[in-house]
Each structure stands twice: as C-alpha cells, then as structure tokens.
Scaffold this motif. Structure first.
Motif, PDB file in Angstrom:
ATOM      1  N   ASN A   1      -5.314   6.104  -0.419  1.00 32.89           N
ATOM      2  CA  ASN A   1      -6.384   5.547   0.304  1.00 32.89           C
ATOM      3  C   ASN A   1      -7.534   5.145  -0.753  1.00 32.89           C
ATOM      4  O   ASN A   1      -7.921   4.009  -0.842  1.00 32.89           O
ATOM      5  N   TRP A   2      -8.384   6.067  -1.040  1.00 33.80           N
ATOM      6  CA  TRP A   2      -9.576   5.778  -1.933  1.00 33.80           C
ATOM      7  C   TRP A   2      -9.099   4.965  -3.287  1.00 33.80           C
ATOM      8  O   TRP A   2      -9.942   4.180  -3.694  1.00 33.80           O
TER       9      TRP A   2
ATOM     10  N   SER B   1      -1.003  10.044   1.065  1.00 31.09           N
ATOM     11  CA  SER B   1      -2.523   9.781   1.781  1.00 31.09           C
ATOM     12  C   SER B   1      -3.480   9.462   0.791  1.00 31.09           C
ATOM     13  O   SER B   1      -4.692   8.995   1.108  1.00 31.09           O
ATOM     14  N   THR B   2      -3.127  10.281  -0.462  1.00 32.28           N
ATOM     15  CA  THR B   2      -4.412  10.068  -1.456  1.00 32.28           C
ATOM     16  C   THR B   2      -4.435   8.749  -2.119  1.00 32.28           C
ATOM     17  O   THR B   2      -5.433   8.597  -2.659  1.00 32.28           O
TER      18      THR B   2
ATOM     19  N   VAL C   1      -0.518   4.077   0.951  1.00 30.05           N
ATOM     20  CA  VAL C   1      -1.096   5.243   1.826  1.00 30.05           C
ATOM     21  C   VAL C   1      -0.150   5.780   2.858  1.00 30.05           C
ATOM     22  O   VAL C   1      -0.254   7.182   3.077  1.00 30.05           O
ATOM     23  N   ASP C   2       0.869   5.348   3.050  1.00 32.88           N
ATOM     24  CA  ASP C   2       1.622   6.123   4.073  1.00 32.88           C
ATOM     25  C   ASP C   2       2.830   6.728   3.306  1.00 32.88           C
ATOM     26  O   ASP C   2       3.608   7.687   3.851  1.00 32.88           O
TER      27      ASP C   2
ATOM     28  N   SER D   1       0.894  -1.151   0.132  1.00 33.32           N
ATOM     29  CA  SER D   1       0.029   0.031   0.055  1.00 33.32           C
ATOM     30  C   SER D   1       1.015   1.214  -0.128  1.00 33.32           C
ATOM     31  O   SER D   1       1.976   1.471   0.624  1.00 33.32           O
TER      32      SER D   1
ATOM     33  N   HIS E   1      -2.621  -1.367   4.027  1.00 36.40           N
ATOM     34  CA  HIS E   1      -3.694  -0.528   4.063  1.00 36.40           C
ATOM     35  C   HIS E   1      -4.699  -0.514   4.970  1.00 36.40           C
ATOM     36  O   HIS E   1      -4.854  -1.906   5.268  1.00 36.40           O
ATOM     37  N   ASN E   2      -4.794   0.285   5.988  1.00 31.93           N
ATOM     38  CA  ASN E   2      -5.434  -0.020   7.279  1.00 31.93           C
ATOM     39  C   ASN E   2      -7.131  -0.100   7.166  1.00 31.93           C
ATOM     40  O   ASN E   2      -7.947  -0.175   8.168  1.00 31.93           O
ATOM     41  N   ASP E   3      -7.669   0.191   5.807  1.00 27.81           N
ATOM     42  CA  ASP E   3      -9.346   0.213   5.745  1.00 27.81           C
ATOM     43  C   ASP E   3      -9.716  -0.305   4.615  1.00 27.81           C
ATOM     44  O   ASP E   3     -10.245   0.354   3.520  1.00 27.81           O
TER      45      ASP E   3
ATOM     46  N   GLU F   1      -6.773   3.013  -3.806  1.00 24.52           N
ATOM     47  CA  GLU F   1      -6.357   1.360  -3.482  1.00 24.52           C
ATOM     48  C   GLU F   1      -7.952   0.754  -3.202  1.00 24.52           C
ATOM     49  O   GLU F   1      -7.843  -0.410  -3.639  1.00 24.52           O
ATOM     50  N   ARG F   2      -8.575   1.464  -2.678  1.00 18.50           N
ATOM     51  CA  ARG F   2     -10.013   0.834  -2.003  1.00 18.50           C
ATOM     52  C   ARG F   2     -10.717   0.571  -3.482  1.00 18.50           C
ATOM     53  O   ARG F   2     -11.526  -0.498  -3.529  1.00 18.50           O
TER      54      ARG F   2
END
Length: 198
Positions: free
Chosen positions: A118-119, A115-116, A111-112, A109, A135-137, A121-122
């Motif tokens: 996040n979504w 930060s963009t 994300v670290d 991931s 990825h934490n979420d 990768e989801r």
C-alpha cells in the motif's frame, strides 16, 4: 552439490516458466524480470507456490531509466522493483516489471497480494507518477497534495516548479513560481604555497 541460489533459480524457472522474461544471478542475488501482463499472477505464484513461499514484500520502489547508462538505455522508461523474502526457505528475490507505456506508466497493484504494498505503491506514484491498477487509495504520501509533478523523474527540474513561503500580510503560507536564479558556482582555489600566510 547444488547451491542455495541454484535451487532458487530452478524453483523459479519451474514455477513461473514462460512468465520469466529474464533471470539474472549477480553478487549472490537473483533478479527476475516479468512482463506487465503477467506481473500480478507471477507475484501470486511467488507467494503461494510451495517451492518458493515468498511470504513478505520487504520493499517496492519505482525506477526511471531514462538516463540510465549515460543515456544509452533503449528500453522502457519506468519500472517497479520489488524485493521479496521467504522466511520458510530463507531466501530473497528481486522482481522487476516495466510499465508498457512511458507516457502513462501503469502496472498492477500488489495490495491484494501483500498489504504492505500500500504505502510503497503510494510512494512510487508520488515520486515517479507510476499508476497502480487496483490500488484503492492511490494518492500522494510524501509531497504536499498541491505538489505539481513527480520529483524523482529524471526530467523534473532540480529547483522544482513552485516554492512556498509565509506571507505576513495574508497571514498564511502561499505558493509562488520559483524565484531561484540559476547560477554557475566557481570553486575558490587555495594555492598551497601561500596558504595561511598574511
């Protein structure tokens, strides 16, 4: 005189070195392929190296190569493609990483790092089933939580597996197996010599 693309290419080769599996310049754009094991460290270098400074992740998406080139593709099936922007140097870069396992595609991931991610990768998880380690979420973002499968995979049926409808007796939305009958549509042919005649 060195062009901007040549300067970027030299900076990439200098900063990433052996982490680059492939580097191509086409249509004024640079694409770098890195291995899954080097992905996270390479992305940190791209962000932090003074000669590169890719401060922004502007896009990230999944790709399913299973039918690429009319089925002539013989590489790994799933890839993650990221588009980076350096405001400092005013240049862009495409980075591609292939998931090493087609049955369970996993990459690190970002994300670290940005930060963009996040979504983005989801979305890649939701549509392609690509997992992002760290990825934490990681949960669905565009399909329903009860959705079965990953709709952008090439082997996902066009009609899907289930359909939903409102049941007036139960007074709620219910899911049921798809009831669409596959059919072949034959187009109506209009003959020009008789078109518009009665």
């Amino acid at each position: 005189m060195t062009t901007k693309i040549e300067t970027l290419e030299a900076a990439l080769r200098n900063a990433l070195g052996s982490q680059i599996q492939d580097l191509k310049v086409a249509l004024g754009e640079v694409t770098v392929v890195v291995g899954a094991s080097d992905y996270l460290s390479a992305m940190r270098v791209l962000r932090d190296h003074a000669d590169l400074r890719f401060e922004e992740l502007i896009d990230l998406c999944g790709v399913d190569y299973s039918t690429y080139g009319d089925g002539a593709w013989d590489g790994l099936r799933f890839a993650v493609v990221s588009h980076l922007l350096s405001v400092t140097h005013n240049w862009r870069l495409r980075v591609r990483v292939f998931a090493p396992d087609d049955e369970m595609p996993v990459v690190a991931s970002l994300v670290d790092v940005w930060s963009t991610a996040n979504w983005y990768e989801r979305e890649a998880f939701d549509f392609f089933g690509i997992l992002f380690d760290g990825h934490n979420d990681l949960r669905r973002i565009l399909t329903d939580y009860g959705f079965i499968g990953h709709p952008f995979r090439k082997d996902f049926p066009v009609s899907g597996y289930v359909e939903m409808r409102y049941d007036s007796e139960q007074k709620r939305v219910i899911y049921q197996p798809v009831t669409i009958e596959p059919r072949e549509i034959v187009p109506r042919v209009i003959r020009e010599e008789k078109y518009g005649m009665k």
